[in-house]
Design an enzyme around this catalytic site. Structure first.
Site, PDB file in Angstrom:
ATOM      1  N   ASP A  63       0.828  -1.206   0.000  1.00 24.84           N
ATOM      2  CA  ASP A  63       0.000   0.000   0.000  1.00 24.84           C
ATOM      3  C   ASP A  63       0.868   1.264   0.000  1.00 24.84           C
ATOM      4  O   ASP A  63       2.097   1.203   0.221  1.00 24.84           O
ATOM      5  CB  ASP A  63      -0.872  -0.043   1.269  1.00 24.84           C
ATOM      6  CG  ASP A  63      -2.255   0.526   1.062  1.00 24.84           C
ATOM      7  OD1 ASP A  63      -2.408   1.378   0.179  1.00 24.84           O
ATOM      8  OD2 ASP A  63      -3.170   0.125   1.808  1.00 24.84           O
TER       9      ASP A  63
ATOM     10  N   ASP B  86     -10.627   1.423  -3.849  1.00 31.67           N
ATOM     11  CA  ASP B  86     -11.301   0.998  -2.619  1.00 31.67           C
ATOM     12  C   ASP B  86     -12.818   1.019  -2.808  1.00 31.67           C
ATOM     13  O   ASP B  86     -13.555   0.621  -1.912  1.00 31.67           O
ATOM     14  CB  ASP B  86     -10.926   1.923  -1.454  1.00 31.67           C
ATOM     15  CG  ASP B  86      -9.637   1.478  -0.776  1.00 31.67           C
ATOM     16  OD1 ASP B  86      -9.167   0.364  -1.075  1.00 31.67           O
ATOM     17  OD2 ASP B  86      -9.102   2.235   0.046  1.00 31.67           O
TER      18      ASP B  86
HETATM   19  C1  DGJ Z   1      -5.962   1.340   1.762  1.00 31.46           C
HETATM   20  C2  DGJ Z   1      -6.246   0.193   0.858  1.00 31.46           C
HETATM   21  O1  DGJ Z   1      -6.728   0.639  -0.371  1.00 31.46           O
HETATM   22  C3  DGJ Z   1      -7.223  -0.762   1.511  1.00 31.46           C
HETATM   23  O2  DGJ Z   1      -7.543  -1.803   0.639  1.00 31.46           O
HETATM   24  C4  DGJ Z   1      -6.594  -1.286   2.782  1.00 31.46           C
HETATM   25  O3  DGJ Z   1      -5.477  -2.071   2.476  1.00 31.46           O
HETATM   26  C5  DGJ Z   1      -6.230  -0.137   3.692  1.00 31.46           C
HETATM   27  N1  DGJ Z   1      -5.424   0.846   3.011  1.00 31.46           N
HETATM   28  C6  DGJ Z   1      -5.490  -0.629   4.906  1.00 31.46           C
HETATM   29  O4  DGJ Z   1      -5.047   0.378   5.689  1.00 31.46           O
END
Ligand code: DGJ
Length: 702
Positions: free
Chosen positions: A442, A506
């Site tokens: 991430d 997301d």
């Molecule tokens: C942002 C990501 O896009 C999510 O899928 C997840 O992994 C969160 N961060 C975790 O903090």
């Protein structure tokens, strides 16, 4: 004169005095000799206009003002205020297969530029440039841009903007005089990154018309332009956005510009997409050549920071029952990371979250024949972490100023050897200790102050993450890496060389996702795009969708689930099984076929599909997004199939809507036979669908 050509496009380079220009870039031309090139030049030369200079430059590769170019030059730089203008002479230009390599020299400025153009068999044009300081003293390089000429009929530009949960939204506007610019200085490509910039005719659609695209293959700061000048030149350009002082070349030093990727299509946006897919898929290490893309259950939305071994075991039981192939443990397993305010930087399994360590849960997962994946965010650090307490000097910052926080985190300075090795060694230790097939990596904030020891380092930081991924894969053969960045904030044609999957967004709401997936898929093949079935009531938009609509939405990608599947009732569980079975049976085609996106849809719906290269099989989805104005959908045609072949067309009922706004299903429902010609020109009357429902079709040649 050098003419590169492949199956559907050509680019012609020609001397222009002692310089070099791109005489033409577009639809494939037949063989051209020197005399023909002269005629083409004569045919295309623009006049010198009154009130202007006595010269009228052609589409010079380096676009120097000193040669009469009135728009952006390719190179901008200086030596502390002097040598700020350029005039390059081409010193060599040679063809090697379908590549053209040219070297330019500006003896006064003391700069040499080497640039290579390669036209691949997929009609993707790759451009790689190197700028070298050949003189004494520092050269302050401010910008290097790749430029290509556009045809007159390119009168619109299509590019993309976005934010968290709404990445890659299209905007299409006319190419008026001046410059249309998209710039990104987030220190990553970003949610708002255009992913590619397309010049096209106002009539160009998915299935027809001409389009020229250009993108930086780069995950750092970037710049994309379309420029229309008053002297009649229209061009598309792109480069790395350099911060002041970011590149200072000493004598003999070079700047290797990140690669640019361009393509021309005379078969609409689908042609542009299929060129990109075929180029990416032709790479020897392309991920589907290694293994099929495993159906993935990511646990973020199922558990967030509440890691509970017992609960996760129960989810794994259900995952095994429905056919999941990879389970990923997301954020929260390490250090003091019990919420998002602490712990980033300490990549050691937490005894609080996992009192027994990770070994028992990984064994439990593996014993069920499922792979295990784990989340990291190695470029970041919370100030509330052991790492920051030990090394507060390892963050990117202007000396004397702490950057504003983003999600309570700072950016670790990976250009510092100590910081880089800390992350590499801690991640490596976790990967060495446990059986981990995959990491989700991430990156959750902008680089607002990308400064190391006083100097800007976005470029070096970007190179460092590429190096880190490559090194981790070298040390752990077979390891796969997903590039995630608050969802889809680091999806680009540079990262595709280092990562194996992108977390598309997301946004798991299928209605929102259709648009995000459609346009991310303009240049990124579906086998790279993580697409998950979210919970019944979505966590982002709080809308409720049927499981079949969510499954249909997630099918055309690297499919998965992002949901506590123990909440699924019996009917939802059956649909999940049908989704997984269909995906496993057809992922070969989903991840290799030719893209077809219909232009003929009326109202707020989408019809898209993938057709096998031998045209013996195809899969299409019709998604009714909002309600139709008329009692649509109208008769719907299916393009891209073999005209002569008879197809068995079947609605995959387990994953399709069945509750229509009409008295009974169409007479042909759920199957019939038609030829490719009939499907393309006569089509099928679809049922009148309720909004937020869809249909899945399977086509098989008889
Ligand atoms: C942002 C990501 O896009 C999510 O899928 C997840 O992994 C969160 N961060 C975790 O903090």
């Amino acid at each position: 004169m050098i003419h590169l050509s492949q199956s559907r496009s050509s680019i012609i380079f020609a001397h222009n005095g002692d310089s070099l220009e791109v005489l033409y870039w577009g639809k494939k031309l037949g063989a051209i000799d020197k005399a023909a090139a002269e005629s083409i030049r004569a045919a295309r030369t623009k006049p010198a206009f009154h009130g202007g200079l006595d010269v009228a430059p052609g589409n010079l590769i380096l676009r120097e003002h000193a040669r009469g170019w009135i728009g952006h030059p390719a190179l901008r730089g200086h030596r502390g205020g002097v040598n700020a203008t350029n005039s390059f002479a081409v010193t060599s230009a040679v063809q090697k297969n379908q590549s053209m390599i040219a070297v330019f020299t500006d003896a006064i400025a003391g700069i040499e530029i080497e640039i290579t153009y390669t036209l691949t068999p997929s009609d993707i044009l790759l451009m790689d440039a190197k700028v070298t300081n050949t003189s004494e003293g520092d050269y302050f390089l401010e910008q290097f841009l790749y430029w290509l000429p556009l045809a007159e009929q390119a009168d619109e530009v299509l590019d993309f903007y976005g934010h968290w949960t709404k990445e890659r939204q299209p905007q299409r506007r006319s190419i008026d005089y001046g410059v249309i610019t998209r710039e990104g200085f987030e220190g990553r490509s970003g949610h708002d990154y255009t992913i590619t910039q397309v010049a096209l005719n106002h009539n160009t659609g998915f299935r027809h018309g001409e389009a020229w695209s250009l993108a930086m293959a780069w995950s750092g700061n970037n710049i994309h332009h379309v420029e229309r000048l008053i002297d009649g030149h229209k061009s598309i350009g792109a480069g790395e956005y350099l911060l002041p002082g970011e590149v200072i070349l000493k004598k003999g030093e070079s700047y290797a510009a990140p690669r640019a990727v361009a393509t021309f299509s005379d078969r609409g946006l689908d042609g542009l997409t299929n060129n990109h897919y075929s180029w990416i898929r032709s790479r020897t290490n392309h991920i589907t050549k290694v293994r099929p893309r495993p159906l993935t259950l990511n646990m973020w939305e199922a558990v967030y920071f509440n890691h509970n071994e017992e609960g996760i075991r129960k989810m794994v039981d259900k995952a095994a029952e429905i056919g999941v192939e990879r389970v990923v443990l997301d954020d929260g397993w390490f250090g003091s990371r019990r919420n998002d305010r602490a712990g980033l930087g300490d990549w050691v399994v937490s005894k609080d979250a996992w009192p027994n360590g990770l070994a028992p849960i990984i064994k439990y997962i593996n014993d069920k024949g499922i792979e295990f994946g784990l989340w990291f965010e190695g470029e970041m650090v919370n100030r509330d972490s052991d790492l920051y307490r030990a090394h507060p000097d390892w963050i990117l910052q202007e000396p004397g100023r702490i950057p504003v926080e983003g999600r309570w985190q700072q950016v670790l300075d990976l250009t510092k050897e100590g910081a880089y090795n800390h992350v590499l060694n801690q991640v490596d230790a976790v990967l060495s200790e446990y059986n981990i097939a995959y990491i989700k990596w991430d990156h959750n904030r902008h680089l607002t102050d990308p400064i190391s020891d006083g100097r800007p380092v976005v470029r070096k930081q970007t190179e460092a993450i590429y190096r880190m991924f490559d090194e981790l894969k070298k040390r752990h053969p077979g390891l796969e890496i997903e590039s995630c960045s608050s969802g889809g904030g680091r999806i680009d044609l540079g990262m595709i060389e280092h990562a194996d999957r992108f977390w598309t967004s997301d946004q798991n709401d299928p209605l929102e996702r259709q648009q995000i997936q459609r346009w991310t898929g303009l240049v990124i093949p579906p086998e790279f795009l993580g697409t998950h079935v979210g919970p019944t009531v979505g966590h982002q938009m709080h809308r409720t969708h049927s499981v079949s609509f969510r499954a249909l939405n997630a099918l055309f990608g690297h499919a998965g689930i992002e949901w506590n599947i123990n909440e699924a009732d019996a009917q939802e569980t059956e649909t999940l099984k049908a989704y997984i079975n269909f995906y496993k049976k057809h992922r070969g085609l989903l991840h290799s076929g030719t893209v077809v996106r219909s232009d003929e849809i009326i109202g707020d719906a989408q019809l898209y599909g993938t057709v096998a290269h031998d045209k013996k099989e195809a899969i299409f989805t019709y998604m009714q997004l909002t309600s139709a104005d008329n009692f649509g959908p109208l008769v719907t045609t299916f393009d891209g199939l073999d005209k002569e072949t008879m197809y068995q067309v079947t609605v995959v009922e387990e994953l399709s809507a069945s509750d229509f706004i009409q008295k009974k299903a169409p007479g042909w429902w759920p199957a019939l036979t038609l030829t490719g010609d009939q499907l393309a020109h006569i089509g099928l009357q679809l049922p009148v669908l309720k909004p937020e429902t869809g249909l899945l079709f399977h086509f098989k040649a008889l």
